[in-house]
Design a protein around this motif. Structure first.
Motif, PDB file in Angstrom:
ATOM      1  N   LEU A  74       0.940  -1.264  -0.006  1.00  0.00           N
ATOM      2  CA  LEU A  74       0.085  -0.043  -0.009  1.00  0.00           C
ATOM      3  C   LEU A  74       0.845   1.383   0.111  1.00  0.00           C
ATOM      4  CD1 LEU A  74      -2.679  -1.126   2.393  1.00  0.00           C
ATOM      5  CD2 LEU A  74      -2.970  -0.987  -0.119  1.00  0.00           C
ATOM      6  N   ASN A  75       2.088   1.180  -0.409  1.00  0.00           N
ATOM      7  CA  ASN A  75       2.817   2.367  -0.701  1.00  0.00           C
ATOM      8  C   ASN A  75       2.596   2.912  -1.979  1.00  0.00           C
ATOM      9  OD1 ASN A  75       4.652   2.078   1.703  1.00  0.00           O
ATOM     10  ND2 ASN A  75       5.463   0.280   0.568  1.00  0.00           N
ATOM     11  N   VAL A  76       2.588   4.279  -1.938  1.00  0.00           N
ATOM     12  CA  VAL A  76       1.905   4.941  -3.290  1.00  0.00           C
ATOM     13  C   VAL A  76       3.278   5.136  -4.133  1.00  0.00           C
ATOM     14  CG1 VAL A  76       1.117   7.065  -4.202  1.00  0.00           C
ATOM     15  CG2 VAL A  76       0.242   6.007  -2.309  1.00  0.00           C
ATOM     16  N   VAL A  77       3.209   4.631  -5.250  1.00  0.00           N
ATOM     17  CA  VAL A  77       4.578   4.637  -6.014  1.00  0.00           C
ATOM     18  C   VAL A  77       4.510   5.653  -7.286  1.00  0.00           C
ATOM     19  CG1 VAL A  77       5.231   2.393  -5.229  1.00  0.00           C
ATOM     20  CG2 VAL A  77       4.084   2.604  -7.372  1.00  0.00           C
ATOM     21  N   ASP A  78       3.294   6.032  -7.518  1.00  0.00           N
ATOM     22  CA  ASP A  78       2.979   6.869  -8.695  1.00  0.00           C
ATOM     23  C   ASP A  78       1.711   7.611  -8.369  1.00  0.00           C
ATOM     24  OD1 ASP A  78       3.465   8.476 -10.851  1.00  0.00           O
ATOM     25  OD2 ASP A  78       3.451   7.080 -12.336  1.00  0.00           O
ATOM     26  N   ALA A  79       1.482   8.934  -9.005  1.00  0.00           N
ATOM     27  CA  ALA A  79       0.285   9.613  -8.759  1.00  0.00           C
ATOM     28  C   ALA A  79       0.048  10.563  -9.962  1.00  0.00           C
ATOM     29  CB  ALA A  79       0.250  10.154  -7.251  1.00  0.00           C
ATOM     30  N   GLU A  80      -1.447  10.700 -10.401  1.00  0.00           N
ATOM     31  CA  GLU A  80      -1.402  11.749 -11.406  1.00  0.00           C
ATOM     32  C   GLU A  80      -2.774  12.164 -11.364  1.00  0.00           C
ATOM     33  OE1 GLU A  80      -2.119  10.595 -15.442  1.00  0.00           O
ATOM     34  OE2 GLU A  80      -1.427   8.516 -14.931  1.00  0.00           O
ATOM     35  N   ALA A  81      -2.977  13.308 -11.622  1.00  0.00           N
ATOM     36  CA  ALA A  81      -4.451  13.958 -11.807  1.00  0.00           C
ATOM     37  C   ALA A  81      -4.776  14.377 -13.121  1.00  0.00           C
ATOM     38  CB  ALA A  81      -4.557  15.100 -10.612  1.00  0.00           C
ATOM     39  N   SER A  82      -6.059  14.558 -13.534  1.00  0.00           N
ATOM     40  CA  SER A  82      -6.438  14.934 -14.953  1.00  0.00           C
ATOM     41  C   SER A  82      -8.083  15.750 -14.511  1.00  0.00           C
ATOM     42  CB  SER A  82      -6.605  13.922 -15.684  1.00  0.00           C
ATOM     43  OG  SER A  82      -6.953  14.400 -16.986  1.00  0.00           O
ATOM     44  N   SER A  83      -8.315  16.583 -15.303  1.00  0.00           N
ATOM     45  CA  SER A  83      -9.456  17.359 -15.572  1.00  0.00           C
ATOM     46  C   SER A  83     -10.083  17.361 -16.774  1.00  0.00           C
ATOM     47  CB  SER A  83      -9.439  18.671 -14.824  1.00  0.00           C
ATOM     48  OG  SER A  83      -8.738  18.736 -13.313  1.00  0.00           O
ATOM     49  N   ASP A  84     -11.275  16.753 -16.880  1.00  0.00           N
ATOM     50  CA  ASP A  84     -11.865  17.006 -18.370  1.00  0.00           C
ATOM     51  C   ASP A  84     -12.839  18.034 -18.282  1.00  0.00           C
ATOM     52  OD1 ASP A  84     -10.799  14.683 -19.344  1.00  0.00           O
ATOM     53  OD2 ASP A  84     -12.406  13.317 -18.695  1.00  0.00           O
TER      54      ASP A  84
END
Length: 230
Positions: A69-79
């Protein structure tokens, strides 16, 4: 059981948050979360009128986690956003989630990293559902919940605690974490009778320490000595 019949009313706003977990071929897991806001009418915004049927917000967040449960990547986007070209500027801030762990104060630490004007209010709201979505995804697929040790993978030999107790001798992970699965409740009595009436060690230790601190018959040295051996 459904909700009670409502009073006469009209739909004014609809928000939906959806989160989906995927197991990847490389052994990592993705959780994709989406938030949408709709109004059943044309909506005047600062940038112009948003016609009925189009969302006010359609925001996306993806975190990639390992099996611990370690976060190794993250990204956000908005349509869809109210301020196109401006709201999207907050997306890179969500890279700060990398390195956090979903089971270790994730909501608090993520909230601190993305507070105020650093992030997007609504993207940050979605972070709250991620830990429990991951837990639900891992149950039975990664974790053996008959063990009391979250994070221990299915098929592994039970690990030992500091006092030599087998992890398999602990209550199942889900017990004692909600009203229905409280140790003195009917659900535990019926489905987990072995653990009915169980008192977790953390509570026992806390009660013991409290009684020592509050015992007027103990000297300061005696009180410190008892607590030191807990």
């Amino acid at each position: 059981m459904p909700l009670s019949s409502p009073a006469p009313r009209q739909l004014r706003h609809q928000r939906a948050i959806r989160a989906v977990a995927y197991e990847r071929e490389d052994g990592l897991w993705d959780i994709d979360a989406c938030l949408t806001d709709h109004k059943p009418r044309d909506v005047p915004l600062a940038a112009g009128v948003r016609p009925n049927g189009l969302p006010i917000h359609e925001l996306w967040l993806r975190i990639t986690i390992d099996r611990k449960l370690n976060v190794v990547d993250a990204e956000a986007s908005s349509d869809w956003v109210p301020y196109d070209g401006q709201c999207q500027n907050a997306h890179p801030a969500y890279r700060a989630l990398i390195g956090l762990n979903l089971l270790k104060n994730f909501r608090r630490e993520a909230g601190q990293l993305l507070a105020g004007t650093v992030g997007c209010t609504h993207l940050t709201e979605m972070l709250g559902v991620l830990p429990t979505v991951a837990i639900q995804a891992f149950v039975g697929a990664v974790w053996d919940v008959s063990s009391g040790t979250p994070g221990e993978e299915s098929g592994q030999e039970p690990s030992k605690t500091a006092d030599g107790e087998a992890a398999g001798e602990k209550p199942p992970f889900q017990l004692g974490r909600c009203h229905a699965l409280r140790f003195d409740g009917e659900a535990v009595k019926q489905f987990y009778p072995r653990w009915y009436g169980h008192v977790p060690r953390s509570i026992e230790r806390g009660a013991s320490a409290s009684s020592v601190r509050d015992d007027p018959g103990l000297s300061q040295e005696g009180r410190a000595g008892v607590l030191a051996h807990e």
